[in-house]
Scaffold this motif. Sequence first.
Motif, PDB file in Angstrom:
ATOM      1  N   SER A   1      -0.685  -3.368  54.859  1.00 46.03           N
ATOM      2  CA  SER A   1      -0.906  -2.352  55.494  1.00 46.03           C
ATOM      3  C   SER A   1       0.401  -1.780  56.124  1.00 46.03           C
ATOM      4  N   GLY A   2       0.333  -0.868  57.130  1.00 43.58           N
ATOM      5  CA  GLY A   2       1.562  -0.014  57.527  1.00 43.58           C
ATOM      6  C   GLY A   2       2.182  -1.095  58.706  1.00 43.58           C
ATOM      7  N   GLY A   3       1.602  -2.110  59.037  1.00 45.68           N
ATOM      8  CA  GLY A   3       2.462  -2.985  59.756  1.00 45.68           C
ATOM      9  C   GLY A   3       3.086  -4.081  59.027  1.00 45.68           C
TER      10      GLY A   3
ATOM     11  N   GLU B   1       8.227  -1.813  52.396  1.00 47.06           N
ATOM     12  CA  GLU B   1       8.031  -0.376  52.138  1.00 47.06           C
ATOM     13  C   GLU B   1       6.657   0.082  53.028  1.00 47.06           C
ATOM     14  N   ALA B   2       5.673  -0.965  53.249  1.00 49.05           N
ATOM     15  CA  ALA B   2       4.514  -0.466  54.052  1.00 49.05           C
ATOM     16  C   ALA B   2       4.873  -0.289  55.521  1.00 49.05           C
TER      17      ALA B   2
ATOM     18  N   ASP C   1       0.021   4.384  48.855  1.00 49.50           N
ATOM     19  CA  ASP C   1      -1.613   4.708  48.440  1.00 49.50           C
ATOM     20  C   ASP C   1      -2.022   5.555  49.614  1.00 49.50           C
ATOM     21  N   GLN C   2      -2.039   6.803  49.671  1.00 47.18           N
ATOM     22  CA  GLN C   2      -2.202   7.393  50.991  1.00 47.18           C
ATOM     23  C   GLN C   2      -3.907   7.109  51.319  1.00 47.18           C
ATOM     24  N   ASP C   3      -4.875   6.965  50.392  1.00 41.56           N
ATOM     25  CA  ASP C   3      -6.117   6.915  50.741  1.00 41.56           C
ATOM     26  C   ASP C   3      -6.524   5.387  50.644  1.00 41.56           C
ATOM     27  N   ALA C   4      -5.572   4.614  50.134  1.00 40.42           N
ATOM     28  CA  ALA C   4      -6.186   3.135  49.819  1.00 40.42           C
ATOM     29  C   ALA C   4      -7.001   2.741  48.962  1.00 40.42           C
TER      30      ALA C   4
ATOM     31  N   SER D   1       1.742   5.286  57.710  1.00 39.57           N
ATOM     32  CA  SER D   1       0.647   6.125  57.599  1.00 39.57           C
ATOM     33  C   SER D   1      -0.209   5.951  56.598  1.00 39.57           C
ATOM     34  N   SER D   2       0.263   4.744  55.393  1.00 42.16           N
ATOM     35  CA  SER D   2      -0.384   4.778  54.426  1.00 42.16           C
ATOM     36  C   SER D   2      -0.359   3.280  53.893  1.00 42.16           C
ATOM     37  N   VAL D   3      -0.972   2.431  52.953  1.00 44.82           N
ATOM     38  CA  VAL D   3      -0.842   1.411  52.671  1.00 44.82           C
ATOM     39  C   VAL D   3       0.006   1.397  51.290  1.00 44.82           C
ATOM     40  N   VAL D   4       0.836   0.329  51.021  1.00 47.23           N
ATOM     41  CA  VAL D   4       1.638   0.163  49.767  1.00 47.23           C
ATOM     42  C   VAL D   4       0.365  -0.929  48.851  1.00 47.23           C
ATOM     43  N   THR D   5       0.251  -0.414  47.516  1.00 47.33           N
ATOM     44  CA  THR D   5      -0.858  -1.261  46.803  1.00 47.33           C
ATOM     45  C   THR D   5       0.004  -1.792  45.514  1.00 47.33           C
TER      46      THR D   5
END
Length: 208
Positions: A137-139, A59-60, A94-97, A65-69
Motif C-alpha cells: 500500500s501507499g504506506g 516505491e509504494a 498498480d493504479q487500480d490495484a 496514491s497507488s499500490v505497488v504490485t
Amino acid sequence: MLKMRHYSGFSLVELLVTIAVLAIVVSLAAPTLRETILNNRLTTQINEVSGLVSMARSEASKLRSSVVTLCASEDSTSCSGNATWETGWIMFSDQDADRIFDAGDDQIIKVGAALSGGNILRILGFTSNGGNFIQFSGGGQPLPSTTNNGSGTFVLCDERGDREALGVVVNVSGQVRLARDTDADGVVESHILDTSKTPPQPQEVACP
C-alpha cells in the motif's frame, strides 16, 4: 671424445603415479567446489529477493496514491497468475490495484529474470491468492487479506531441499529480514507460527 648427455624427466611409472594422485585430489575437491557454487548462487539470489521486496516497499511509500504490485511473470510484461516465481517477476505501480498491468496508467518499475540453476522461488502468506502476487500500500505495508495479516515469506530452494533453503521474511509493517534458524536444526523458519507447540514456535520452511 663424445660426452654423454643426461636428460631429466618423468619415467612412465612416475607419470602414472602423478596422474593417479591428481585424479584422487580432483575427486575430493569436486564435491566441495560444487557445494560452493550452489551456496554462492543461493546467496546471490536471496539477496536479490530481499532487495526486491525492500524496493517495492520503498516505491509504494513514494507513490502514496497507488499500490505497488509484485507478481510472478513469464513474459516480463504481465502477471502469469502462477505461483512459480522462479520463471521471473515484475514490479509495477498498480493504479487500480487489480494486479493487471494497464499500459498508459501503470508503470513497470523493475523486471526480474528467471532463476538460474533450476532453483525454485515461492511465497507463503501475504494474501489468500495462491502465492502468485503481493501488493504494498501507499504506506509501505503489504496488503492484508481476509485470511492473513499481510506478513509472508519468500522461500528459495535448490536441488538440496529444505536444509539448504533460504528465506526472506516480511512482517506486517513491510520490514524485511532474512529467515533465521532459531532452533539450530539446520532449517530456517518462516513467518508462520506453529500453534501446536507451547509456546508457539516459528514454523520451518518447506521446499515444494
